[in-house]
Design a protein around this motif. Structure first.
Motif, mmCIF file in Angstrom:
data_model
loop_
_atom_site.group_PDB
_atom_site.id
_atom_site.type_symbol
_atom_site.label_atom_id
_atom_site.label_comp_id
_atom_site.label_asym_id
_atom_site.label_seq_id
_atom_site.Cartn_x
_atom_site.Cartn_y
_atom_site.Cartn_z
ATOM 1 N N ILE A 140 -96.801 74.669 -30.613
ATOM 2 C CA ILE A 140 -96.041 74.970 -31.868
ATOM 3 C C ILE A 140 -96.611 75.759 -32.968
ATOM 4 O O ILE A 140 -96.020 76.659 -33.605
ATOM 5 N N LEU A 144 -95.616 79.120 -34.445
ATOM 6 C CA LEU A 144 -95.518 79.372 -36.200
ATOM 7 C C LEU A 144 -96.168 80.640 -36.660
ATOM 8 O O LEU A 144 -95.640 81.271 -37.473
ATOM 9 N N GLU A 145 -97.690 80.663 -36.228
ATOM 10 C CA GLU A 145 -98.217 81.588 -36.501
ATOM 11 C C GLU A 145 -97.581 83.265 -36.229
ATOM 12 O O GLU A 145 -97.599 84.098 -37.000
ATOM 13 N N VAL A 147 -94.349 83.526 -35.957
ATOM 14 C CA VAL A 147 -93.169 83.513 -36.876
ATOM 15 C C VAL A 147 -93.608 84.205 -38.231
ATOM 16 O O VAL A 147 -93.029 85.480 -38.493
ATOM 17 N N HIS A 148 -94.786 84.129 -38.519
ATOM 18 C CA HIS A 148 -95.167 84.481 -39.762
ATOM 19 C C HIS A 148 -95.676 85.894 -39.685
ATOM 20 O O HIS A 148 -95.684 86.992 -40.570
ATOM 21 N N TYR A 154 -87.427 82.198 -34.717
ATOM 22 C CA TYR A 154 -87.093 80.777 -34.688
ATOM 23 C C TYR A 154 -87.951 80.140 -33.396
ATOM 24 O O TYR A 154 -88.073 80.704 -32.465
ATOM 25 N N PHE A 176 -96.289 69.780 -39.495
ATOM 26 C CA PHE A 176 -95.975 71.234 -39.795
ATOM 27 C C PHE A 176 -95.346 71.444 -41.309
ATOM 28 O O PHE A 176 -95.236 72.637 -41.473
ATOM 29 N N ARG A 178 -92.268 71.278 -41.532
ATOM 30 C CA ARG A 178 -90.953 72.049 -41.397
ATOM 31 C C ARG A 178 -90.391 71.608 -40.139
ATOM 32 O O ARG A 178 -91.225 71.461 -39.100
ATOM 33 N N LEU A 180 -88.265 71.798 -36.309
ATOM 34 C CA LEU A 180 -88.184 72.770 -35.263
ATOM 35 C C LEU A 180 -86.664 73.463 -35.642
ATOM 36 O O LEU A 180 -85.897 72.776 -36.116
ATOM 37 N N ASP A 181 -86.432 74.678 -35.292
ATOM 38 C CA ASP A 181 -85.385 75.231 -35.550
ATOM 39 C C ASP A 181 -84.057 74.807 -34.407
ATOM 40 O O ASP A 181 -83.191 74.491 -34.682
#
Length: 372
Positions: A140, A144-145, A147-148, A154, A176, A178, A180-181
């Protein structure tokens, strides 16, 4: 839906029906091919079904989908922001998993290449109950990295075990900062098993998740008249003989009165999803499709449930659902049929498949070999 822009909440753009890419794999199809895939996507997109869920594990689904989406007939008609692409990482084969940072990143980059896209709308960690929780957290973090970096919009997790999905979702939000979507669960908001509605949705919502995908509304092809699908890899379905026999009795009963088990099961799953959906918490149904005929059948069934309009973009735009008098009558009739189906299923109602089962070691991520 440019990946460099800050994405809107996924619940605002997730349509109620998603095309499942497993139908273009060797697991469930004896000859997945480019011609079949292109024809299915052309018809699906024409009718407004423009969200796709696949996985690197569903080989060669990503490759076939990428070839179809990049075909001139598709590329020239539909821009990238007119459809959603979802795929998965972590599961490689039936008995091989790799959730390491290096592999997750490599897998995502490979999916981007295979699907001929600069970004992915959703990436799931695939079948999380098969690996140690710490490894899921590592994966995960990598997603997320990415995503940035603008490669993913998502992220989420998928699997069968509702308790494991809920635990990981809560931990991810804590670690994290935030949520999960999205979470994907399979075969547990169906005519045979409704545990997702009772045991999963509230827990997922409490973890901050805004979209839940109910995949396999036919329980990987179990809930249909002609038995479980058998692809090039043989009969992999986890349903025991007793459940298969009970479902055959259900199918025979419905056939005798002129009803289709597959159509009833899909209508039931979509009504359950609709009943629990709201503007900020959406339930989407992922349905496996392998032919143009199945596209037409599934879209016709979905339209009966969701609304009476025949506007081709209704699934993509997700206009407000509304019921006409005929739909209300159909729903009441279906409820009586479902009640009878549940009586026939008897002890098999809400039966859960073992996942991963006693023959799997989560710590080593390997099958347990019985000693002689």
């Amino acid at each position: 839906m440019n990946a460099s822009q800050r994405p809107v909440p996924l619940s605002q753009i997730m349509p109620p029906l998603v095309l499942g890419g497993a139908g273009f794999s060797h697991q469930v199809h004896q000859n997945p091919n480019a011609t079949q895939t292109l024809k299915v996507l052309q018809r699906a997109f024409q009718l407004g079904l423009r969200a796709i869920d696949t996985s690197a594990y569903y080989h060669p689904s990503e490759i076939l989908l990428g070839e179809a989406l990049s075909h001139p007939d598709m590329r020239n008609r539909y821009s990238r922001d007119q459809y959603l692409l979802m795929t998965k990482v972590g599961r490689i084969t039936a008995t091989e998993f790799d959730y390491s940072s290096a592999w997750v990143r490599k897998s995502v980059l490979r999916s981007l290449e295979r699907l001929h896209t600069p970004y992915l709308d959703v990436v799931f960690c695939h079948d999380v109950e098969f690996v140690p929780e710490a490894e899921v957290m590592e994966a995960i973090g990598v997603l997320l990295e990415m995503v940035h970096e603008g490669l993913i919009k998502y992220i989420g997790i998928s699997g069968y075990r509702i308790d494991v999905l809920a635990q990981i979702a809560q931990r991810a939000r804590t670690e994290f900062g935030r949520p999960l979507d999205i979470i994907q669960n399979w075969a547990q908001m169906t005519l045979q098993n409704d545990r997702l509605a009772r045991e999963g949705l509230n827990a997922f919502r409490e973890a901050g998740v805004t979209v839940v995908c109910n995949s396999s509304p036919l329980a990987i092809g179990l809930l249909r008249a002609n038995g479980v699908p058998v692809g090039d890899l043989g009969d992999f379905h986890p349903a025991p003989l007793g459940l298969r026999v009970a479902v055959k009795k259900v199918a025979d009963y419905l056939d005798q009165i002129g009803e289709s088990l597959a159509e009833l099961a899909l209508r039931h799953a979509m009504r359950r999803a609709q009943a629990f959906s709201s503007p900020d918490f959406r339930i989407a149904t992922i349905t496996g499709i392998t032919s143009v005929a199945e596209v037409d059948e599934n879209l016709r069934t979905a339209q009966e449930v969701l609304q009476v309009s025949s506007e081709p973009r209704w699934l993509w735009n997700d206009e407000a659902a509304r019921l006409g008098d005929g739909d209300i009558i159909r729903e009441k009739k279906d409820q009586l049929l479902c009640d009878q189906v549940h009586r026939i299923l008897g002890e098999w109602l809400d039966y859960c498949f073992p996942s991963p089962g006693d023959d799997w070691d989560v710590t080593t991520k390997k099958p347990i070999v019985a000693s002689l």
